[in-house]
Design an enzyme around this catalytic site. Sequence first.
Site, short mmCIF file in Angstrom:
data_model
loop_
_atom_site.label_atom_id
_atom_site.label_comp_id
_atom_site.label_asym_id
_atom_site.label_seq_id
_atom_site.Cartn_x
_atom_site.Cartn_y
_atom_site.Cartn_z
N ASN A 1 0.74 -1.16 0.00
CA ASN A 1 -0.07 -0.08 0.04
C ASN A 1 0.65 1.27 0.14
O ASN A 1 0.41 2.40 0.53
CB ASN A 1 -1.01 0.10 1.31
CG ASN A 1 -1.86 -1.24 1.02
OD1 ASN A 1 -2.44 -1.28 0.10
ND2 ASN A 1 -2.17 -1.76 2.23
N HIS B 1 -13.73 -1.72 6.86
CA HIS B 1 -12.78 -2.78 7.47
C HIS B 1 -13.03 -3.28 8.67
O HIS B 1 -13.81 -2.94 9.41
CB HIS B 1 -11.49 -1.62 7.65
CG HIS B 1 -10.15 -2.43 7.92
ND1 HIS B 1 -9.97 -2.81 9.20
CD2 HIS B 1 -9.28 -2.67 6.93
CE1 HIS B 1 -8.60 -3.25 8.93
NE2 HIS B 1 -8.39 -3.61 7.60
N GLU C 1 -15.59 4.02 5.18
CA GLU C 1 -14.08 4.27 4.37
C GLU C 1 -14.53 5.23 3.41
O GLU C 1 -15.65 5.26 2.42
CB GLU C 1 -13.67 3.02 4.08
CG GLU C 1 -13.47 1.95 5.00
CD GLU C 1 -12.82 0.53 4.31
OE1 GLU C 1 -11.74 0.66 3.59
OE2 GLU C 1 -13.09 -0.43 4.63
N SER D 1 -11.02 -0.66 0.63
CA SER D 1 -9.78 -1.27 0.68
C SER D 1 -9.57 -2.48 0.03
O SER D 1 -8.28 -2.61 -0.88
CB SER D 1 -9.17 -1.50 2.08
OG SER D 1 -9.96 -2.53 2.58
N ASP E 1 -13.13 6.80 7.65
CA ASP E 1 -11.79 6.33 7.48
C ASP E 1 -11.14 6.60 6.12
O ASP E 1 -11.61 5.98 5.15
CB ASP E 1 -11.97 4.77 7.93
CG ASP E 1 -10.51 4.06 7.69
OD1 ASP E 1 -9.55 4.88 7.59
OD2 ASP E 1 -10.65 2.64 8.10
N HIS F 1 -7.26 4.78 2.93
CA HIS F 1 -6.82 4.66 1.54
C HIS F 1 -6.84 5.74 0.79
O HIS F 1 -6.76 5.99 -0.51
CB HIS F 1 -7.19 3.43 0.91
CG HIS F 1 -6.90 2.07 1.56
ND1 HIS F 1 -5.77 1.29 1.19
CD2 HIS F 1 -7.39 1.54 2.70
CE1 HIS F 1 -5.83 0.31 2.12
NE2 HIS F 1 -6.79 0.13 2.90
N LYS G 1 0.28 3.47 4.73
CA LYS G 1 0.19 3.36 3.13
C LYS G 1 0.74 4.48 2.74
O LYS G 1 1.90 4.48 2.37
CB LYS G 1 -1.56 3.08 3.18
CG LYS G 1 -2.07 2.12 4.00
CD LYS G 1 -3.41 1.82 3.88
CE LYS G 1 -4.02 0.61 4.62
NZ LYS G 1 -3.45 0.41 6.04
#
Length: 374
Positions: free
Chosen positions: A44, A130, A175, A179, A204, A207, A238
Amino acid sequence: MSGPEQELQQLSDSGLLRTLRPLDSPSGPQVTRDGLPLWNFASNDYLGLANDPRLVAAFQEGLSLYGAGSAASRLITGTLPPHEHFEQQLAAAKLSEAALLFASGFATAIGVIPALVGKDDHVIVDKLSHASLIDGARLSGATLRVFPHNDVRRLGELLEKIRSKSTGRILILTESVFSMDGDLCPLSEIVELKDRFGAVLLLDEAHGFGILGPTGMGLAEELGLQDRIDFHMGTLSKAAGLSGAYIACSASWRDLLINRARSFIYSTAPPPALAHAASASLEIIQSGAELRNRLQENIRLLDTDAITPIIPKILGENEQVLAASTHLEEAGFLVPAIRYPTVPRGTARLRVSLSAAHPASAVSSLSEALHQLP
């Protein structure tokens, strides 16, 4: 009673057994495993910062200034100048009053969520969120409700139903960039719903951080919504090229988390050298338009329809995806096979993860190899 051997055999028989396979080299765009060079499309490290000389130098400087470890929790003697400097720097970047550094994203979720809600409250979470968000919600003791992935209509229905019966806190978890699929949440619509029903939102950006937005602060920045997000969560493991994680929020919420987030209270502080390096990483990210442009070029080269560096190739069955991953490794590409429980049953996939550090030639070769999979 069966022992671990029987359980391991069951995992193996179903194509779900996982093992640790160490690299022979540092993580980077190209790695060595079992003596073989492989183009690394598994990590990542989206901006290629994990081995960036500027970040390595900052970490080394932090070690020389503050030593190797914090030696205590933040509430004892573990709070050092680099921790506070990074938190202030990040809060400003996120347009929040304050921020708090945690040891990992998982530690952030299971510490923050139970500190925000309890048995008289509700948590509503996107189905594909997640595992750390789901586990944090379960640990909180709040009533947990799940809405289908990115289904804002169902989210609205749940909010309306809960609010008609309860005056407790409602926490929405999602998120920004998912992910395993690389798609985006409908953030504008979610923000409108949470405001309408008096809920709070934990977003979140694990990413999205470093990838999206004019200064890399994520989807909320890209959409001009940073000041309407109650809790910005993210990780440094990441795009930032390090480890650790954060929550950005109001000053009063930060103060409460310091007193209630058990994973914060009862954990040794992240190494001060790490926090020192995190400040350097944040500066690189904020001025990293060239890195983000290079990453976008690689994304377009592999998949013109993709919008993030996470590009799944869903094959369905465990055996099929394991065979495809092995075939790619034999061809010189490290692309992981992702299976249940990380993704729903029947959606086993190759998860291609692109980096700004990948040369265009490697991305083109991977594209050709993917098209030639049996």
